[in-house]
Design a protein around this motif. Sequence first.
Motif, short mmCIF file in Angstrom:
data_model
loop_
_atom_site.label_atom_id
_atom_site.label_comp_id
_atom_site.label_asym_id
_atom_site.label_seq_id
_atom_site.Cartn_x
_atom_site.Cartn_y
_atom_site.Cartn_z
N ILE A 1 0.85 -1.19 0.00
CA ILE A 1 0.00 0.00 0.00
C ILE A 1 0.88 1.24 0.00
CG2 ILE A 1 -1.72 1.34 1.30
CD1 ILE A 1 -2.75 -1.34 2.41
N GLY A 2 0.60 2.14 -0.93
CA GLY A 2 1.29 3.43 -0.99
C GLY A 2 0.31 4.53 -0.63
N LEU A 3 0.68 5.36 0.33
CA LEU A 3 -0.11 6.54 0.67
C LEU A 3 0.63 7.74 0.10
CD1 LEU A 3 -0.96 5.92 4.46
CD2 LEU A 3 -2.25 5.20 2.45
N SER A 4 0.05 8.37 -0.92
CA SER A 4 0.70 9.56 -1.49
C SER A 4 0.03 10.80 -0.94
CB SER A 4 0.66 9.51 -3.02
OG SER A 4 -0.61 9.86 -3.50
N GLY A 5 0.45 11.97 -1.41
CA GLY A 5 0.04 13.21 -0.81
C GLY A 5 -1.27 13.81 -1.27
N ALA A 6 -2.14 13.03 -1.88
CA ALA A 6 -3.45 13.56 -2.27
C ALA A 6 -4.35 13.71 -1.06
CB ALA A 6 -4.11 12.62 -3.29
N SER A 7 -5.31 14.58 -1.17
CA SER A 7 -6.34 14.66 -0.15
C SER A 7 -7.09 13.33 -0.12
CB SER A 7 -7.31 15.80 -0.48
OG SER A 7 -8.31 15.87 0.49
N GLY A 8 -7.60 12.97 1.04
CA GLY A 8 -8.32 11.70 1.15
C GLY A 8 -7.52 10.63 1.86
N SER A 9 -6.59 11.04 2.70
CA SER A 9 -5.75 10.06 3.41
C SER A 9 -6.58 9.09 4.24
CB SER A 9 -4.72 10.78 4.28
OG SER A 9 -5.34 11.70 5.16
N ILE A 10 -7.80 9.48 4.62
CA ILE A 10 -8.66 8.59 5.39
C ILE A 10 -8.94 7.30 4.63
CG2 ILE A 10 -10.81 9.67 4.60
CD1 ILE A 10 -10.10 8.08 8.07
N TYR A 11 -8.98 7.35 3.30
CA TYR A 11 -9.21 6.13 2.52
C TYR A 11 -8.08 5.11 2.75
CZ TYR A 11 -12.83 8.56 -0.17
OH TYR A 11 -13.97 9.24 -0.57
N GLY A 12 -6.85 5.59 2.72
CA GLY A 12 -5.72 4.69 2.94
C GLY A 12 -5.68 4.18 4.37
N ILE A 13 -5.95 5.06 5.31
CA ILE A 13 -5.94 4.65 6.72
C ILE A 13 -7.03 3.61 6.97
CG2 ILE A 13 -6.31 5.44 9.10
CD1 ILE A 13 -5.19 8.23 8.07
N ARG A 14 -8.22 3.85 6.46
CA ARG A 14 -9.32 2.90 6.65
C ARG A 14 -8.99 1.55 6.02
NH1 ARG A 14 -14.23 4.43 7.79
NH2 ARG A 14 -12.95 5.67 9.20
N LEU A 15 -8.38 1.58 4.83
CA LEU A 15 -7.97 0.33 4.18
C LEU A 15 -7.02 -0.44 5.09
CD1 LEU A 15 -7.92 -1.53 1.67
CD2 LEU A 15 -6.01 -0.14 0.83
N LEU A 16 -6.04 0.25 5.64
CA LEU A 16 -5.10 -0.40 6.56
C LEU A 16 -5.82 -0.99 7.77
CD1 LEU A 16 -2.28 2.26 6.39
CD2 LEU A 16 -2.01 -0.16 5.77
N GLU A 17 -6.81 -0.28 8.28
CA GLU A 17 -7.55 -0.75 9.45
C GLU A 17 -8.39 -1.98 9.13
OE1 GLU A 17 -8.34 3.30 12.04
OE2 GLU A 17 -9.74 2.84 10.42
N LYS A 18 -8.87 -2.10 7.90
CA LYS A 18 -9.83 -3.16 7.56
C LYS A 18 -9.21 -4.43 7.00
CE LYS A 18 -13.40 -0.95 8.97
NZ LYS A 18 -14.13 -1.43 10.15
N ILE A 19 -7.98 -4.37 6.51
CA ILE A 19 -7.36 -5.59 6.00
C ILE A 19 -6.94 -6.45 7.19
CG2 ILE A 19 -5.42 -6.58 4.72
CD1 ILE A 19 -5.42 -4.10 2.97
N LYS A 20 -7.46 -7.65 7.24
CA LYS A 20 -7.19 -8.53 8.39
C LYS A 20 -6.30 -9.72 8.03
CE LYS A 20 -9.80 -6.06 11.01
NZ LYS A 20 -9.16 -4.95 11.63
N GLU A 21 -6.53 -10.31 6.89
CA GLU A 21 -5.84 -11.56 6.53
C GLU A 21 -4.82 -11.33 5.43
OE1 GLU A 21 -6.48 -14.56 8.09
OE2 GLU A 21 -7.80 -13.47 9.45
N ALA A 22 -3.84 -10.48 5.67
CA ALA A 22 -2.81 -10.23 4.67
C ALA A 22 -1.57 -9.67 5.33
CB ALA A 22 -3.32 -9.26 3.61
#
Length: 184
Positions: free
Chosen positions: A6-27
């Motif tokens: 997962i790459g988090l770049s500098g666009a607005s919307g960082s919550i999308y990346g954070i939420r993705l990190l929070e929700k992935i369980k089996e990886a």
Amino acid sequence: MKKIVIGLSGASGSIYGIRLLEKIKEAEIHLIISESAKKVIELETDYDLNYIKNLADYVYDDSNIAATVSSGSFIFDSYIIIPCSSSTMAKIAVGISDTLISRVALVAMKERRRIIIVPRETPLSTIMIKNMLALSESGVIIAPAMPGFYSRPKTVDDMVNSMVGRVMDLAGIENEISKRWSHP
């Protein structure tokens, strides 16, 4: 077990990346956070950078273009850039790999691996649309942060979950965070 980069770049919307990190369980999660993303996270959210890093199994500095994930011999299932800035998208579209985020994308493209980018810009310039087209023609999945409304979201959180659930579907990651379409 799946390996997800997962790459988090500098666009607005960082919550999308954070939420993705929070929700992935089996990886196994490999995370790259750009310097611009760190600034945007601070401006847009109340999340602590250490909390975000702790959601990943491995964290890489975006300036380390020799990191393990930058090699074609590093096998992973999906690479997701979420959010993807227009600058990052442009670099990848024309083959510039001056950061780890762009380097991993170019290596993944040559290896024909699954790449999903989530641009979060509006409106789109002609150049941005051309860059998306070039990437799409190269096999990259373009998933702009455009949440659906058929699930009748009640909160911003519902809209974020809807988008993140869609990205997880595209990456082949099991999830139940967004409502599925069902016609009465």
